[in-house]
Design an enzyme around this catalytic site. Structure first.
Site, PDB file in Angstrom:
ATOM      1  CG  ASP A   1       5.512 -15.976  17.669  1.00 23.82           C
ATOM      2  OD1 ASP A   1       5.239 -15.897  16.262  1.00 23.82           O
ATOM      3  OD2 ASP A   1       6.987 -15.678  17.607  1.00 23.82           O
TER       4      ASP A   1
ATOM      5  CG  HIS B   1      11.934 -18.791   9.202  1.00 23.87           C
ATOM      6  ND1 HIS B   1      11.127 -18.751  10.176  1.00 23.87           N
ATOM      7  CD2 HIS B   1      12.924 -19.076   9.568  1.00 23.87           C
ATOM      8  CE1 HIS B   1      11.564 -18.468  11.080  1.00 23.87           C
ATOM      9  NE2 HIS B   1      12.995 -18.641  11.018  1.00 23.87           N
TER      10      HIS B   1
ATOM     11  CE  LYS C   1       5.126 -18.176  12.854  1.00 27.89           C
ATOM     12  NZ  LYS C   1       5.858 -17.318  13.736  1.00 27.89           N
TER      13      LYS C   1
ATOM     14  CE  LYS D   1       9.437 -13.818  19.838  1.00 32.68           C
ATOM     15  NZ  LYS D   1      10.533 -13.990  18.789  1.00 32.68           N
TER      16      LYS D   1
ATOM     17  NE  ARG E   1      -2.218  -0.924   3.745  1.00 34.16           N
ATOM     18  CZ  ARG E   1      -2.898  -1.089   4.617  1.00 34.16           C
ATOM     19  NH1 ARG E   1      -4.205  -1.135   4.434  1.00 34.16           N
ATOM     20  NH2 ARG E   1      -1.890  -1.953   5.354  1.00 34.16           N
TER      21      ARG E   1
ATOM     22  CG  HIS F   1       8.774 -21.945  14.007  1.00 38.57           C
ATOM     23  ND1 HIS F   1       8.930 -21.953  12.729  1.00 38.57           N
ATOM     24  CD2 HIS F   1       9.159 -20.577  14.467  1.00 38.57           C
ATOM     25  CE1 HIS F   1       8.861 -20.526  12.283  1.00 38.57           C
ATOM     26  NE2 HIS F   1       9.297 -19.741  13.291  1.00 38.57           N
TER      27      HIS F   1
ATOM     28  CD  GLU G   1      13.341 -16.323  19.322  1.00 40.94           C
ATOM     29  OE1 GLU G   1      13.217 -15.460  18.189  1.00 40.94           O
ATOM     30  OE2 GLU G   1      11.633 -16.116  19.438  1.00 40.94           O
TER      31      GLU G   1
HETATM   32  C1  BG6 Z   1       9.517 -16.380  13.387  1.00 37.95           C
HETATM   33  C2  BG6 Z   1       8.903 -15.842  14.893  1.00 37.95           C
HETATM   34  O1  BG6 Z   1       9.121 -17.454  13.218  1.00 37.95           O
HETATM   35  O2  BG6 Z   1      10.488 -17.538  14.337  1.00 37.95           O
HETATM   36  C3  BG6 Z   1       9.401 -15.042  15.278  1.00 37.95           C
HETATM   37  O3  BG6 Z   1       7.826 -14.914  14.045  1.00 37.95           O
HETATM   38  C4  BG6 Z   1      11.243 -15.749  15.418  1.00 37.95           C
HETATM   39  O4  BG6 Z   1       8.718 -14.537  16.692  1.00 37.95           O
HETATM   40  C5  BG6 Z   1      11.401 -16.452  14.358  1.00 37.95           C
HETATM   41  O5  BG6 Z   1      12.229 -14.578  16.319  1.00 37.95           O
HETATM   42  C6  BG6 Z   1      13.101 -17.285  14.769  1.00 37.95           C
HETATM   43  O6  BG6 Z   1      13.395 -17.903  13.275  1.00 37.95           O
HETATM   44  P1  BG6 Z   1      14.813 -18.026  13.559  1.00 37.95           P
HETATM   45  O7  BG6 Z   1      15.385 -18.705  12.202  1.00 37.95           O
HETATM   46  O8  BG6 Z   1      15.290 -16.182  14.339  1.00 37.95           O
HETATM   47  O9  BG6 Z   1      14.919 -19.037  15.202  1.00 37.95           O
END
Ligand code: BG6
Length: 489
Positions: A234, A177, A147, A340, A50, A239, A215
């Site tokens: 999330d 991912h 996602k 986190k 946008r 994952h 993380e």
């Molecule tokens: C994402 C989440 O899918 O994966 C994030 O939305 C997270 O909150 C991230 O930080 C972590 O990915 P990676 O590749 O840094 O481990």
């Protein structure tokens, strides 16, 4: 000689082209593939969003993003890549949006065209409908869904139904991912290209399994999204459950996408859920308070939120114990945790084997074998064995790892997960993407967890930023006479 496999020429349209994902991951991934010669130079890479930008402003934004994410900052290479970039203002909620303008910017041959949804999931269906109306859902089109696909089973189904009216299932790439990470792909190789592990990989020899995705970062400017999601939606729904599936699934008959996905779904369907009582003793949810990031003080979760959501009960940490109710895994606890603002960034899977049946070395302290699969950072695999410490003075046993470190064995740059996944999309290879029923099976399990929490009135615990999570997480293990494996300490 380059080790990559060439892909056919393709075009890509990134909805949400000016957004965080596009800037941090997608544009740099395409840039790297271009630098490695995997893009033939006839591609159209079109940002659609946008924001009222013109092409040169989009190119400038893309350059900043790609240079920030890359070691390769040569102007001449960038200038070539920049010729592939284009931008179009499209508001997918606007009936008068310029869909025909988009069509006119694409190549007219039969090449694959990727429509990448890097927007909020609420507009996936409308965007697809508009693509359909503009005749862009051709047989060479591929749809990519980032996602989170919904926020619960019902919304995920609505998205799957809606996009399924426009694109066939075999043209829909639901991305997680984590499946593109080198070390996650290595999980299958480790399990199924070695004869060593398979006979041990079950309740007969495994005491328990731990999966940690910790993380050290906080919200990174995503408070609005994160506060509506929390750690379960999330990270766990996608994952962590994917890591669990790859660890626990049966060997697939082949590497065919559906063979692999069918085995993963079986794990999800066998995953034990909770009720309002069992959720209290088997799960921990928590939010971080002020603490440290290394030697820097950081604010607590609530202090980073906008004023109107300052009383949020969203979890930034979750730990739980579950089981897979099937022949292979019956009775083996699986402990998972993610959070986190933890002490450090580390993701690993620990297979803790059972002790020897008879303690022969009575006077020497000996541990059971342990396989630690380190996903990131310091990627590698360590198999802890018991070794006699040399020298006189009695028998002493030490637990030491056979260490298969990626860094020591491979000097290549690891491509970012998105690089691999984007090229798989061009090839039409669905093996590393989730099938509709897989996403829905994961949401079914997550919905059960969330409603059990709601019904149980289980309080949200706290932990100081920069720690291993709340005390209750350690207690979850302690009650079973076990401990989280903290190999980075
Ligand atoms: C994402 C989440 O899918 O994966 C994030 O939305 C997270 O909150 C991230 O930080 C972590 O990915 P990676 O590749 O840094 O481990």
């Amino acid at each position: 000689m380059a080790k990559f496999i060439p892909v056919e020429p393709f075009d890509i349209v990134i909805f949400g082209g000016t957004g965080d994902l596009s800037r941090r991951k997608l544009l740099p991934a395409l840039f790297h593939r271009f630098l490695d010669g995997q893009l033939d130079g006839t591609n159209k890479i079109i940002g659609a969003a946008r924001a009222k930008l013109d092409r040169s402003e989009f190119v400038a934004m893309a350059k900043e993003a790609c240079f920030a994410a890359s070691q390769e900052r040569q102007e001449n290479k960038w200038n070539k890549f920049a010729t592939l970039l284009d931008y179009i203002i499209i508001d997918t909620t606007d009936a008068g949006a310029n869909w025909h303008g988009l069509k006119a910017r694409l190549n007219t041959d039969e090449r694959p065209v990727i429509y990448y949804m890097a927007t909020t999931p609420y507009i996936y269906v409308d965007t697809c409908r508009a693509l359909g109306k503009a005749g862009l859902n051709t047989s060479n089109a591929r749809l990519v869904l980032e996602k989170p696909i919904g926020t619960d089973l019902a919304s995920a189904r609505a998205i799957n139904d809606g996009v399924g009216e426009i694109f066939p299932e075999n043209a829909i790439f639901r991305i997680d991912h984590y499946l593109g990470k080198e070390t996650v792909q290595n999980l299958m190789v480790l399990r199924f290209a070695n004869t060593l592990f398979e006979p041990l990989w079950s309740h007969n020899n495994v005491d328990h399994v731990q999966i940690t995705v910790a993380e050290d970062i906080g919200l990174e400017g995503r408070a609005g999204y994160y506060d509506r999601s929390g750690a379960v939606r999330d990270m766990v729904q996608n994952h962590l459950l994917q890591l669990l599936c790859l660890t626990a699934m049966e060997p697939p008959n082949s590497l065919d996408a559906d063979e692999i996905r069918t085995e993963k779904i079986k794990v999800l369907k066998a995953l034990k859920g909770f009720d309002t009582n069992t959720v209290k003793s088997n799960t921990v949810r928590a939010q971080y308070t002020a603490g440290m990031d290394g030697d820097k003080p950081v604010s607590g979760y609530l202090d980073t939120l906008p004023a109107d959501i300052k009383t949020s009960q969203t979890e930034t940490f979750v730990a739980f114990k579950t089981e897979i109710k099937n022949w292979r895994w019956a009775g083996v606890p699986f402990y998972l945790r993610t959070g986190k603002r933890m002490a450090s960034r580390h993701s690993e899977i620990v297979i803790q084997f059972k002790p020897t049946p008879h303690a022969l070395f009575e006077n020497a302290r000996s541990e059971a074998n342990r396989l630690v699969i380190r996903l990131q950072p310091d990627e590698g695999v360590r198999l802890y064995m018991q070794i006699k410490e040399p020298g006189p003075g009695g028998l002493r046993i030490k637990s030491l790892p056979l260490n298969l470190s990626y860094a020591d064995n491979f000097s290549v740059r690891y491509p970012d997960a998105y690089e691999r996944l984007l090229m798989d999309i061009v090839r039409g290879n669905l093996a590393l993407f989730m099938r509709r029923d897989e996403v829905e099976a994961a949401w079914t399990w997550v919905d059960n967890l969330l409603t059990s929490w709601e019904g149980s009135g289980q309080p949200i615990e706290t932990y100081a930023a920069g720690t291993q999570g709340p005390m209750q997480s350690a207690m979850l293990m302690d009650r079973d006479g076990r401990k989280w494996w903290e190999s980075h300490l």
